[in-house]
Design an enzyme around this catalytic site. Structure first.
Site, PDB file in Angstrom:
ATOM      1  N   LYS A 114       0.843  -1.204   0.000  1.00 40.57           N
ATOM      2  CA  LYS A 114       0.000   0.000   0.000  1.00 40.57           C
ATOM      3  C   LYS A 114       0.877   1.252   0.000  1.00 40.57           C
ATOM      4  O   LYS A 114       0.595   2.212  -0.700  1.00 40.57           O
ATOM      5  CB  LYS A 114      -0.925   0.044   1.227  1.00 40.57           C
ATOM      6  CG  LYS A 114      -1.941  -1.063   1.279  1.00 40.57           C
ATOM      7  CD  LYS A 114      -3.239  -0.656   0.625  1.00 40.57           C
ATOM      8  CE  LYS A 114      -4.155  -1.853   0.494  1.00 40.57           C
ATOM      9  NZ  LYS A 114      -5.147  -1.891  -0.467  1.00 40.57           N
ATOM     10  N   LYS A 194      -2.881  -8.002  -7.830  1.00 36.18           N
ATOM     11  CA  LYS A 194      -4.229  -8.484  -7.526  1.00 36.18           C
ATOM     12  C   LYS A 194      -5.266  -7.398  -7.843  1.00 36.18           C
ATOM     13  O   LYS A 194      -4.959  -6.196  -7.808  1.00 36.18           O
ATOM     14  CB  LYS A 194      -4.315  -8.927  -6.066  1.00 36.18           C
ATOM     15  CG  LYS A 194      -4.608  -7.831  -5.079  1.00 36.18           C
ATOM     16  CD  LYS A 194      -5.030  -8.374  -3.739  1.00 36.18           C
ATOM     17  CE  LYS A 194      -5.415  -7.207  -2.837  1.00 36.18           C
ATOM     18  NZ  LYS A 194      -6.722  -7.250  -2.297  1.00 36.18           N
ATOM     19  N   LYS A 197      -9.846  -2.788  -4.981  1.00 37.17           N
ATOM     20  CA  LYS A 197     -10.797  -1.677  -5.088  1.00 37.17           C
ATOM     21  C   LYS A 197     -10.075  -0.358  -5.313  1.00 37.17           C
ATOM     22  O   LYS A 197     -10.547   0.511  -6.019  1.00 37.17           O
ATOM     23  CB  LYS A 197     -11.586  -1.513  -3.779  1.00 37.17           C
ATOM     24  CG  LYS A 197     -12.526  -2.620  -3.453  1.00 37.17           C
ATOM     25  CD  LYS A 197     -13.324  -2.209  -2.206  1.00 37.17           C
ATOM     26  CE  LYS A 197     -13.589  -3.368  -1.285  1.00 37.17           C
ATOM     27  NZ  LYS A 197     -12.651  -3.486  -0.179  1.00 37.17           N
TER      28      LYS A 197
HETATM   29  N1  AQP Z   1      -8.177  -9.828  -5.912  1.00 33.27           N
HETATM   30  C1  AQP Z   1      -8.681 -10.588  -4.949  1.00 33.27           C
HETATM   31  N2  AQP Z   1      -8.818 -11.916  -5.124  1.00 33.27           N
HETATM   32  C2  AQP Z   1      -9.350 -12.695  -4.142  1.00 33.27           C
HETATM   33  N3  AQP Z   1      -9.780 -12.194  -2.949  1.00 33.27           N
HETATM   34  C3  AQP Z   1      -9.667 -10.876  -2.756  1.00 33.27           C
HETATM   35  N4  AQP Z   1      -9.982 -10.080  -1.716  1.00 33.27           N
HETATM   36  C4  AQP Z   1      -9.651  -8.799  -2.022  1.00 33.27           C
HETATM   37  N5  AQP Z   1      -9.121  -8.736  -3.245  1.00 33.27           N
HETATM   38  C5  AQP Z   1      -9.118 -10.006  -3.727  1.00 33.27           C
HETATM   39  C6  AQP Z   1     -10.596 -10.542  -0.476  1.00 33.27           C
HETATM   40  O1  AQP Z   1     -11.822  -9.846  -0.306  1.00 33.27           O
HETATM   41  C7  AQP Z   1     -12.068  -9.694   1.087  1.00 33.27           C
HETATM   42  C8  AQP Z   1     -12.475  -8.283   1.379  1.00 33.27           C
HETATM   43  O2  AQP Z   1     -11.384  -7.429   1.097  1.00 33.27           O
HETATM   44  P1  AQP Z   1     -11.244  -6.029   1.810  1.00 33.27           P
HETATM   45  O3  AQP Z   1     -12.133  -5.067   1.187  1.00 33.27           O
HETATM   46  O4  AQP Z   1     -11.478  -6.152   3.247  1.00 33.27           O
HETATM   47  O5  AQP Z   1      -9.754  -5.612   1.670  1.00 33.27           O
HETATM   48  P2  AQP Z   1      -8.677  -5.846   0.570  1.00 33.27           P
HETATM   49  O6  AQP Z   1      -8.160  -7.223   0.637  1.00 33.27           O
HETATM   50  O7  AQP Z   1      -7.660  -4.799   0.777  1.00 33.27           O
HETATM   51  O8  AQP Z   1      -9.497  -5.649  -0.762  1.00 33.27           O
HETATM   52  P3  AQP Z   1      -9.213  -4.643  -1.907  1.00 33.27           P
HETATM   53  O9  AQP Z   1     -10.242  -4.842  -2.962  1.00 33.27           O
HETATM   54  O10 AQP Z   1      -7.802  -4.759  -2.370  1.00 33.27           O
HETATM   55  O11 AQP Z   1      -9.470  -3.249  -1.224  1.00 33.27           O
HETATM   56  P4  AQP Z   1      -8.539  -1.997  -1.054  1.00 33.27           P
HETATM   57  O12 AQP Z   1      -8.060  -1.646  -2.409  1.00 33.27           O
HETATM   58  O13 AQP Z   1      -9.417  -0.961  -0.443  1.00 33.27           O
HETATM   59  O14 AQP Z   1      -7.408  -2.389  -0.137  1.00 33.27           O
HETATM   60  C9  AQP Z   1     -10.784 -10.101   1.825  1.00 33.27           C
HETATM   61  O15 AQP Z   1     -10.955 -11.378   2.395  1.00 33.27           O
HETATM   62  C10 AQP Z   1      -9.764 -10.149   0.733  1.00 33.27           C
HETATM   63  O16 AQP Z   1      -8.757 -11.091   0.984  1.00 33.27           O
END
Ligand code: AQP
Length: 326
Positions: A114, A194, A197
């Site tokens: 990040k 990956k 969001k």
């Molecule tokens: N690309 C992915 N493939 C599989 N699983 C994923 N998760 C996130 N991205 C992928 C899983 O979704 C759940 C919720 O995620 P989160 O919103 O709590 O946080 P994150 O992992 O940080 O998701 P993002 O989309 O990448 O959000 P941002 O960009 O805001 O940090 C988790 O169980 C995660 O593993």
């Protein structure tokens, strides 16, 4: 009480198919199995590690609740609530922070990534895994369904359990990680990373329109090899698309490759887009219906917080006694 399953999603933007296939769909399956007490939260304190106008943050929280409900999380079967409605999460996080080493937090790849992406390295972002450990341990979870990116955080939670139990006496159990087959869906425009969001250009969102989905899938990065193949190391782009197809149809990646052995990338992508559109149509329909029930949803979240807090208070009473808080 049945064995407890805990998981959370950040209200940090629209949900994408990585969130859905990697975690949310599994959370719904675990709930519907009837074998567990499922506790699912909208982790709004975690999302605060990124700055956002208050109105937008509030809207994203409700929007995520709607998406979770549309995907099949049922407040009659699971405890669904907003993290900040249960202050025991931050109370426990403080205590756990006092036994977590800086070195362990410095090793967390999610934090390093990040920061490398340009996110401000604030204290909240750094201590995020400690709050996540509190989210899990407060309910003495048996297992946590998460995507692959969260695996290291669960490992840290296990380490925190060992430290706490050895310092204060057996209190918590080490939570297991449950990952789906699609534990890491990659970004459509950069399959080395990956789907996230916070990098919307590579995301296929759950409520993209059919046309947006077609456009995004057709322009997804592939490679210059010929023919559909599945080799995530050598061919990450096409392998990601094959995996997505496989996840939405129930075929194995090898069966997908066999089925499309004789066609080009464009035709495969065309078919993939229709598979995704059809698979997400019921969820999108449900979402449209839920958008008209916002006050009902807020009431369900409040009721969920009450249920969660009942368990959380018991754990905190035990923890306070163990560590000697009067
Ligand atoms: N690309 C992915 N493939 C599989 N699983 C994923 N998760 C996130 N991205 C992928 C899983 O979704 C759940 C919720 O995620 P989160 O919103 O709590 O946080 P994150 O992992 O940080 O998701 P993002 O989309 O990448 O959000 P941002 O960009 O805001 O940090 C988790 O169980 C995660 O593993």
């Amino acid at each position: 009480m049945k064995p407890v399953i805990v998981s959370g999603i950040q209200p940090s933007g629209e949900l994408h198919i990585g969130n859905y296939l990697g975690m949310l769909r599994q959370a719904v399956e675990l709930q519907n199995s009837g074998h567990y007490t499922c506790i699912y939260s909208i982790v709004d304190y975690h999302a605060m590690t990124g700055l956002l106008p208050a109105k937008e943050r509030a809207a994203q929280t409700l929007d995520l609740a709607i998406d979770m409900l549309a995907a099949g999380i049922d407040p009659k079967k699971s405890i669904l609530f907003v993290q900040s409605h249960v202050p025991e999460h931050t109370n426990l996080a403080w205590i756990l922070g006092t036994i977590t080493s800086m070195g362990d937090l410095q090793r967390m790849t999610a934090y390093k990534e990040k920061v490398a992406e340009g996110k401000t390295p604030n204290v909240g972002l750094f201590t995020y895994p400690v709050l996540m450990a509190a989210d899990i341990l407060l309910y003495k979870a048996e297992a946590v369904p998460v995507g692959d990116d969260q695996r290291q955080h669960i490992e840290l939670a296990r380490e925190i359990v060992r430290k706490f139990n050895s310092a204060f006496g057996k209190t918590f159990k080490e939570p297991r990680t449950i990952t789906a087959k699609a534990e890491r869906i990659m970004s459509l425009d950069n399959p080395e990373k990956k789907m996230s969001k916070s990098i919307p250009s590579g995301c296929l969102f759950l409520h993209d329109s059919a046309d947006e989905m077609r456009k995004k899938v057709m322009s997804a990065t592939t490679d210059s090899f010929s023919g559909i193949g599945y080799d995530p190391e050598k061919r990450p782009g096409i392998s990601n698309l094959v995996l997505i197809y496989s996840e939405f149809t129930g075929l194995t990646p090898q069966e997908v490759v066999k089925k499309y052995a004789d066609i080009g990338y464009a035709d495969f992508k065309r078919e993939l887009a229709e598979v995704i559109i059809n698979a997400l149509a019921p969820l999108q329909k449900e979402r449209r219906a839920l958008l008209k029930k916002k006050s009902e949803i807020l009431r369900a979240l409040q009721a969920g917080a009450k249920k969660a807090q009942k368990i959380a208070t018991q754990t905190m009473e035990e923890v306070r006694a163990k560590v000697g808080l009067v």
